[in-house]
Design a protein around this motif. Structure first.
Motif, PDB file in Angstrom:
ATOM      1  N   LEU A 138     -87.949  21.423  -0.914  1.00 14.51           N
ATOM      2  CA  LEU A 138     -87.998  22.568  -0.020  1.00 14.51           C
ATOM      3  C   LEU A 138     -87.556  22.223   1.392  1.00 14.51           C
ATOM      4  CD1 LEU A 138     -91.349  24.199  -1.176  1.00 14.51           C
ATOM      5  CD2 LEU A 138     -89.027  24.897  -1.752  1.00 14.51           C
ATOM      6  N   LEU A 139     -87.524  20.933   1.725  1.00 15.19           N
ATOM      7  CA  LEU A 139     -87.096  20.519   3.051  1.00 15.19           C
ATOM      8  C   LEU A 139     -85.581  20.624   3.166  1.00 15.19           C
ATOM      9  CD1 LEU A 139     -89.221  17.268   3.488  1.00 15.19           C
ATOM     10  CD2 LEU A 139     -89.578  19.454   4.627  1.00 15.19           C
ATOM     11  N   PRO A 140     -85.077  20.874   4.377  1.00 14.02           N
ATOM     12  CA  PRO A 140     -83.623  20.879   4.542  1.00 14.02           C
ATOM     13  C   PRO A 140     -83.048  19.520   4.162  1.00 14.02           C
ATOM     14  CG  PRO A 140     -84.739  21.553   6.574  1.00 14.02           C
ATOM     15  CD  PRO A 140     -85.796  21.127   5.605  1.00 14.02           C
ATOM     16  N   GLN A 141     -81.826  19.520   3.635  1.00 13.04           N
ATOM     17  CA  GLN A 141     -81.216  18.280   3.176  1.00 13.04           C
ATOM     18  C   GLN A 141     -81.142  17.243   4.283  1.00 13.04           C
ATOM     19  OE1 GLN A 141     -77.273  18.624   1.590  1.00 13.04           O
ATOM     20  NE2 GLN A 141     -77.220  16.510   0.947  1.00 13.04           N
ATOM     21  N   SER A 142     -80.901  17.671   5.529  1.00 15.68           N
ATOM     22  CA  SER A 142     -80.750  16.713   6.620  1.00 15.68           C
ATOM     23  C   SER A 142     -82.030  15.921   6.877  1.00 15.68           C
ATOM     24  CB  SER A 142     -80.311  17.427   7.896  1.00 15.68           C
ATOM     25  OG  SER A 142     -81.275  18.380   8.273  1.00 15.68           O
ATOM     26  N   VAL A 143     -83.187  16.433   6.412  1.00 20.97           N
ATOM     27  CA  VAL A 143     -84.435  15.714   6.607  1.00 20.97           C
ATOM     28  C   VAL A 143     -84.557  14.546   5.634  1.00 20.97           C
ATOM     29  CG1 VAL A 143     -86.952  15.925   6.455  1.00 20.97           C
ATOM     30  CG2 VAL A 143     -85.609  17.726   7.545  1.00 20.97           C
ATOM     31  N   TRP A 144     -84.094  14.734   4.400  1.00 20.14           N
ATOM     32  CA  TRP A 144     -84.303  13.686   3.403  1.00 20.14           C
ATOM     33  C   TRP A 144     -83.032  12.991   2.964  1.00 20.14           C
ATOM     34  CZ3 TRP A 144     -81.937  14.824  -1.225  1.00 20.14           C
ATOM     35  CH2 TRP A 144     -81.702  16.161  -1.500  1.00 20.14           C
ATOM     36  N   ALA A 145     -81.885  13.440   3.409  1.00 21.01           N
ATOM     37  CA  ALA A 145     -80.627  12.779   3.061  1.00 21.01           C
ATOM     38  C   ALA A 145     -79.840  12.527   4.333  1.00 21.01           C
ATOM     39  CB  ALA A 145     -79.821  13.657   2.110  1.00 21.01           C
ATOM     40  N   ALA A 146     -79.089  11.453   4.340  1.00 21.64           N
ATOM     41  CA  ALA A 146     -78.303  11.106   5.505  1.00 21.64           C
ATOM     42  C   ALA A 146     -77.116  12.056   5.634  1.00 21.64           C
ATOM     43  CB  ALA A 146     -77.831   9.663   5.389  1.00 21.64           C
ATOM     44  N   ASP A 147     -77.052  12.748   6.752  1.00 23.05           N
ATOM     45  CA  ASP A 147     -75.951  13.669   7.017  1.00 23.05           C
ATOM     46  C   ASP A 147     -74.718  12.853   7.382  1.00 23.05           C
ATOM     47  OD1 ASP A 147     -74.661  16.087   7.386  1.00 23.05           O
ATOM     48  OD2 ASP A 147     -75.642  16.557   9.289  1.00 23.05           O
ATOM     49  N   PRO A 148     -73.610  13.023   6.676  1.00 17.22           N
ATOM     50  CA  PRO A 148     -72.400  12.277   7.019  1.00 17.22           C
ATOM     51  C   PRO A 148     -71.869  12.667   8.395  1.00 17.22           C
ATOM     52  CG  PRO A 148     -72.207  13.262   4.841  1.00 17.22           C
ATOM     53  CD  PRO A 148     -73.426  13.838   5.482  1.00 17.22           C
ATOM     54  N   ILE A 149     -71.179  11.741   9.006  1.00 18.65           N
ATOM     55  CA  ILE A 149     -70.502  11.979  10.274  1.00 18.65           C
ATOM     56  C   ILE A 149     -69.010  12.053   9.956  1.00 18.65           C
ATOM     57  CG2 ILE A 149     -69.963  11.038  12.552  1.00 18.65           C
ATOM     58  CD1 ILE A 149     -72.686   9.523  12.360  1.00 18.65           C
ATOM     59  N   VAL A 150     -68.389  13.173  10.279  1.00 17.54           N
ATOM     60  CA  VAL A 150     -66.985  13.397   9.983  1.00 17.54           C
ATOM     61  C   VAL A 150     -66.142  13.003  11.190  1.00 17.54           C
ATOM     62  CG1 VAL A 150     -65.244  15.133   9.359  1.00 17.54           C
ATOM     63  CG2 VAL A 150     -67.567  15.294   8.434  1.00 17.54           C
ATOM     64  N   VAL A 151     -65.167  12.129  10.969  1.00 16.84           N
ATOM     65  CA  VAL A 151     -64.222  11.758  12.022  1.00 16.84           C
ATOM     66  C   VAL A 151     -63.115  12.798  12.004  1.00 16.84           C
ATOM     67  CG1 VAL A 151     -62.585  10.020  12.835  1.00 16.84           C
ATOM     68  CG2 VAL A 151     -64.769   9.307  11.829  1.00 16.84           C
ATOM     69  N   ILE A 152     -62.830  13.357  13.195  1.00 17.26           N
ATOM     70  CA  ILE A 152     -61.832  14.411  13.287  1.00 17.26           C
ATOM     71  C   ILE A 152     -60.695  14.015  14.227  1.00 17.26           C
ATOM     72  CG2 ILE A 152     -63.382  16.283  12.654  1.00 17.26           C
ATOM     73  CD1 ILE A 152     -63.613  16.983  15.645  1.00 17.26           C
ATOM     74  N   LEU A 153     -59.508  14.495  13.889  1.00 17.35           N
ATOM     75  CA  LEU A 153     -58.315  14.297  14.705  1.00 17.35           C
ATOM     76  C   LEU A 153     -57.664  15.640  14.952  1.00 17.35           C
ATOM     77  CD1 LEU A 153     -56.519  11.365  12.795  1.00 17.35           C
ATOM     78  CD2 LEU A 153     -58.067  11.183  14.743  1.00 17.35           C
ATOM     79  N   ASN A 154     -56.812  15.688  15.958  1.00 11.42           N
ATOM     80  CA  ASN A 154     -55.967  16.846  16.162  1.00 11.42           C
ATOM     81  C   ASN A 154     -55.103  16.989  14.908  1.00 11.42           C
ATOM     82  OD1 ASN A 154     -53.181  17.970  17.076  1.00 11.42           O
ATOM     83  ND2 ASN A 154     -54.625  18.615  18.662  1.00 11.42           N
ATOM     84  N   SER A 155     -54.906  18.198  14.454  1.00 13.10           N
ATOM     85  CA  SER A 155     -54.189  18.404  13.193  1.00 13.10           C
ATOM     86  C   SER A 155     -52.737  17.942  13.234  1.00 13.10           C
ATOM     87  CB  SER A 155     -54.270  19.866  12.756  1.00 13.10           C
ATOM     88  OG  SER A 155     -53.745  20.699  13.767  1.00 13.10           O
TER      89      SER A 155
END
Length: 166
Positions: free
Chosen positions: A22-39
């Protein structure tokens, strides 16, 4: 009596498991960090070593010749803390000291631009052909205009082996 104890253990275990689901996923799973670039940037995969060089100003130009323009959230942001630890092996304080020391040694380096929100990171990256930044996966959408996600060490943020997580 023994059956009651076993039943109690099963019920407690099920209650704990139900609570976690019932907990949000970010509480029990590691939220990925997305690397972004200019398109417009043709890069589609970066190593942890590449990211380190880009964010520590050890690499100032992309293969296209465009100037590298890193951008990140300010100190205290959870994704910044995780990124600096994983990519640079540093805390926020160490990161700041790195650039002070580099300036003291006469190196021509500038720290990444700091902004206050993931929306601002995406906006700056979208507006600058050489920009690179990172956001939580939950703050990234493939329909965000002007930016794109890149693989890290050959893995996408949704892959099991992805290394950048909070």
């Amino acid at each position: 009596m023994k059956n009651r104890k076993n039943l109690f253990k099963v019920l407690v275990t099920l209650g704990i498991l139900a609570g976690f689901t019932l907990l949000p996923q970010s509480v029990w799973a590691a939220d990925p960090i997305v690397v972004i670039l200019n398109s417009s940037n043709p890069a589609d995969n970066l190593s942890i070593g590449d990211l380190r060089k880009l964010f520590l100003a050890d690499r100032s130009r992309w293969d296209t010749g465009k100037s590298v323009a890193p951008v990140m959230l300010g100190p205290g942001a959870a994704e910044r803390t995780a990124f600096l630890k994983t990519v640079c092996g540093m805390s926020d304080a160490d990161f700041k000291k790195y650039f002070v020391q580099a300036a003291f040694e006469g190196k021509d380096v500038a720290p990444p631009k700091e902004v206050s929100s993931a929306r601002d990171v995406k906006s700056v990256v979208a507006g600058s052909p050489g920009a690179i930044g990172f956001v939580r996966a939950s703050d990234f959408s493939s329909v965000d205009s002007g930016i794109k996600a890149v693989k890290v060490e050959g893995a996408e943020a949704s892959d099991l082996g992805y290394k950048l997580k909070m």
